[in-house]
Write an enzyme that holds these catalytic residues in place. Structure first.
Site, PDB file in Angstrom:
ATOM      1  N   HIS A 145       5.157  -2.551   9.681  1.00 24.15           N
ATOM      2  CA  HIS A 145       6.494  -2.928   9.202  1.00 24.15           C
ATOM      3  C   HIS A 145       6.926  -4.238   9.843  1.00 24.15           C
ATOM      4  O   HIS A 145       8.105  -4.471  10.052  1.00 24.15           O
ATOM      5  CB  HIS A 145       7.525  -1.835   9.514  1.00 24.15           C
ATOM      6  N   GLU A 200       1.797  -0.323  -5.418  1.00 20.15           N
ATOM      7  CA  GLU A 200       2.025  -1.768  -5.341  1.00 20.15           C
ATOM      8  C   GLU A 200       1.124  -2.515  -6.315  1.00 20.15           C
ATOM      9  O   GLU A 200       1.533  -3.498  -6.920  1.00 20.15           O
ATOM     10  CB  GLU A 200       1.810  -2.268  -3.907  1.00 20.15           C
TER      11      GLU A 200
END
Lengths: 325, 396
Positions: free
Chosen positions: A130, A60
């Site tokens: 999540h 990322e």
């Protein structure tokens, strides 16, 4: 008009953005051939080729550093971070680089062509990693724009506006609504304004403000309150940075009451900013304290997600508390 | 002299670019596909008891993965991840360690945990997020952890465990413990910045850590050739000053041998090691994934034929330590045991409401006490909306 779910609307916006801007690139983990783990980038590689829609290695910080470089060179970078929970390795690139590129160079360089798309929020049994809503970490960062759509029609117009805005934008997508939210979406290329809230429903007794998936909770709460004869004005903030204080203040001057709902934890959540600003702008108009209905100040849980969520019942109770203050 | 760089070590007088061909990294393989060792192979230290324990863990994990994937499809659990095809990598490497060596897993290493003795009930309690889950029902299925078994609780973000493993190993060394850390990750996670920080720091600080890469070919849909351009992960270890070895990850004897040697280096010489195990993720990334969208069946079949469980079984049969009849019987026992544990765990209630608030800190600060009290009152008012906790909220 076509009937689309939120994912299809996002896919459609990306398709239009790439068709109208030959310099627009779409990349991230699994976004290429596979079309992303949620399939938001389905068929884009097929249509625009591997040079414009592609997988990145799994990093990322790399994705955002790379995206900053692409945008600094003048191309349009549409980067996906697979889950907002995984944006943190890129925090340095976003907060220290994307956000300050223009300012630190005296406007010689900028990364205005950068848009970061990332799914956020609960509702998928995703637990800590999540489900998070990390918007407030970024609203604390001058130089970024933060946008959150509530439905397919809004998602398309806001995403196109985000991609074309000459500033770096983080576009948080409510993943719970990806397939659940279905609606009519105009087929043409259109943009919805950034920095402008929308009064979704007018009312006279109390103002409820939210964004993204939590719009559903305040809508249901308003329906409950209506049975008690309480008229709620509903506002979708849509942009969190810069945010539309005027529309909200105008509403609160009328109703005298405000409930803020967000999924993120309460402490230092964006609700705190709203409450402080509206208190400054509307002090003499307030009939009761501004209340926040939010996620708990705990990590996002799994088994007890329902208990954690700032749902319509908690919002309804806050409406009653405000009305009966 | 504090500048110890070797700036004059090897001088040439024309440009010489070095590429991967300069570094031919061999792959250790001991067992052939037919289950017989190569004639010149040096076998690991392994007696019948250990061999059968490893194999029994293979069978248990196959049974567990199969049953849990089916349960996910039936809607009994929300999520699952199998390690099918990779059993030799995590189980074979953990078998080379002492039971009190620390395991820092990624998320596809349930075999290592089973080898350490995590029981079917413990697996089920975690998977069903019930009140007996050691993690108190807070994380998604497969995020196991056990302090007792020296298995650090799994965290979903990729690669974060790598620099932690370096730090944990540094602390072991500082306290003169005769232990090491094994840190598992995939070739995808090796793209994260944390990987590079971890290996660099391990090399600099000379700590007893084994970085164990399961190079299984895919990071969700992304094939290894879109993940890295070099010769896999192994050369990076050399770059950071680690002893590095590549092994056939489907050959459990090779994995065991490699990790036994690595442990010696780590514990006796404080020499960090990188092992790259070449294997294949036969299943989907997770129950939310469908690999038919990004790879073909024939590729999967090629790897299915290289099954690590099968290869090891053949060797055990050659040794006269195992029979097909034993195999059938044991598989059935595992299936029955897992089914019993599952039915039991399904009936255990969800964690109590207080577990939403505990462990955020060591003690509950005022604001969490306030939020807990408000939530209890709210649930009392709307018990039908919060069925998991409403029945017990008065005992909180």
């Amino acid at each position: 008009m076509s009937k689309m779910n939120l994912l299809q609307a996002i896919n459609n916006a990306l398709d239009i953005a790439m068709s109208t801007d030959p310099s627009a690139l779409c990349f991230g983990e699994d976004v290429g051939h596979f079309g992303g783990v949620f399939r938001a980038t389905s068929h884009l590689q097929e249509k625009f080729g591997k040079a414009r829609c592609f997988n990145t290695p799994l990093t990322e910080q790399g994705i955002l550093g790379f995206a900053n470089g692409i945008a600094a060179q003048g191309m349009t970078a549409i980067a996906e971070i697979q889950f907002a929970d995984y944006i943190f390795p890129a925090f340095d690139q976003i907060v220290n680089e994307s956000a300050k590129f223009r300012y630190r160079s005296g406007n010689q360089f900028d990364v205005g062509g950068l848009t970061i798309r990332t799914p956020y929020g609960g509702g998928i049994n995703g637990a800590h990693y999540h489900s998070q809503s990390p918007e407030a970490y970024f609203t604390h960062t001058p130089g970024l724009k933060i946008v959150v759509p509530r439905n397919p029609e809004q998602a398309k117009g806001l995403l196109l506006a985000s991609i074309r805005d000459p500033n770096p934008v983080i576009f948080f997508e409510p993943k719970k609504l990806y397939r659940a939210a279905v609606g009519e979406v105009p087929d043409e290329d259109y943009q919805l304004p950034l920095g402008q809230a929308e009064v979704v429903r007018e009312g006279s007794d109390i103002t409820l403000v939210a964004w993204g998936a939590q719009m559903e909770a305040i809508e249901q709460a308003a329906q409950l309150a209506e049975k008690d004869g309480i008229s709620c004005e509903l506002i979708d903030l849509r942009s969190l940075l810069p945010w539309d204080r005027d529309t909200l203040a105008h509403s609160v001057r009328k109703t005298g009451r405000l409930i803020i709902n967000h999924e993120a934890p309460k402490t230092s959540g964006f609700g705190a900013e709203i409450a402080a600003s509206i208190q400054e702008a509307c002090f003499l108009h307030l009939e009761s304290p501004i209340l926040r209905v939010t996620g708990l100040d705990t990590p996002f849980p799994l088994a007890l997600e329902k208990e954690y969520m700032p749902d319509h019942l908690k919002t309804y109770e806050a409406i009653l508390a405000s009305m009966n203050y | 002299m504090s500048d110890k760089r070797l700036t004059d070590a090897h001088i040439v007088h024309d440009s010489v670019f070095v590429d991967a061909s300069a570094l031919q990294i061999p792959t250790l393989r001991i067992l052939q596909e037919d289950g017989t060792p190569y004639s010149d192979a040096v076998l690991p230290v392994l007696d019948k008891t250990l061999a059968l324990k490893i194999y029994d863990t293979f069978l248990f994990i196959r049974a567990l993965d199969e049953r849990m994937l089916a349960s996910q499809r039936q809607g009994r659990i929300s999520f699952y991840m199998t390690e099918t095809g990779e059993e030799a990598a995590d189980i074979g490497s953990t078998a080379a360690l002492q039971d009190d060596d620390m395991i820092m897993a990624q998320y596809r290493e349930q075999g290592a945990l089973a080898f350490r003795g995590f029981t079917p009930d413990q697996f089920m309690n975690q998977i069903f997020s019930n009140e007996q889950d050691l993690g108190k029902g807070r994380q998604m299925p497969i995020h196991y952890g056990s302090r007792q078994l020296h298995y650090m609780t799994v965290s979903s973000p990729l690669g974060t465990q790598l620099p932690q493993a370096t730090g944990y190993a540094f602390a072991l060394k500082a306290q003169q413990k005769p232990n090491c850390v094994i840190c598992y990750f995939g070739e995808g996670a090796a793209s994260e910045g944390d990987f590079h920080a971890a290996l660099n720091m391990a090399g600099v600080f000379k700590v007893p850590v084994i970085f164990f890469c399961r190079n299984n070919g895919y990071a969700i849909s992304t094939p290894a050739h879109e993940q890295y351009a070099g010769d896999g992960i192994a050369p990076r270890g050399i770059g950071y000053g680690l002893k590095t070895l590549r092994v056939d990850g489907n050959d459990v004897l090779a994995v065991l041998k490699a990790t036994q040697e690595a442990r010696k280096l780590a514990v006796e010489q404080h020499q960090p090691v990188l092992i790259e195990a070449m294997t294949y993720r036969l299943g989907a990334h997770s129950s939310s994934d469908d690999p038919s969208g990004y790879r073909n069946k024939s590729e999967e079949d090629t790897w299915r034929a290289k099954c690590p469980v099968m290869r090891f079984k053949k060797w055990l049969i050659h040794q006269d330590w195992w029979t097909e009849a034993d195999d059938e019987q044991r598989k059935q026992q595992h299936r029955d045991q897992i089914m019993t544990a599952m039915k039991k765990a399904e009936k255990v209630p969800a964690p109590p409401l207080r577990d939403l608030f505990t462990d955020v800190y060591d003690q509950l600060p005022w604001h969490l006490q306030e939020q807990q009290q408000a939530l209890i009152e709210h649930i009392r008012k709307y018990p039908q909306a919060y069925s998991k906790t409403a029945g017990r909220v008065d005992h909180e």
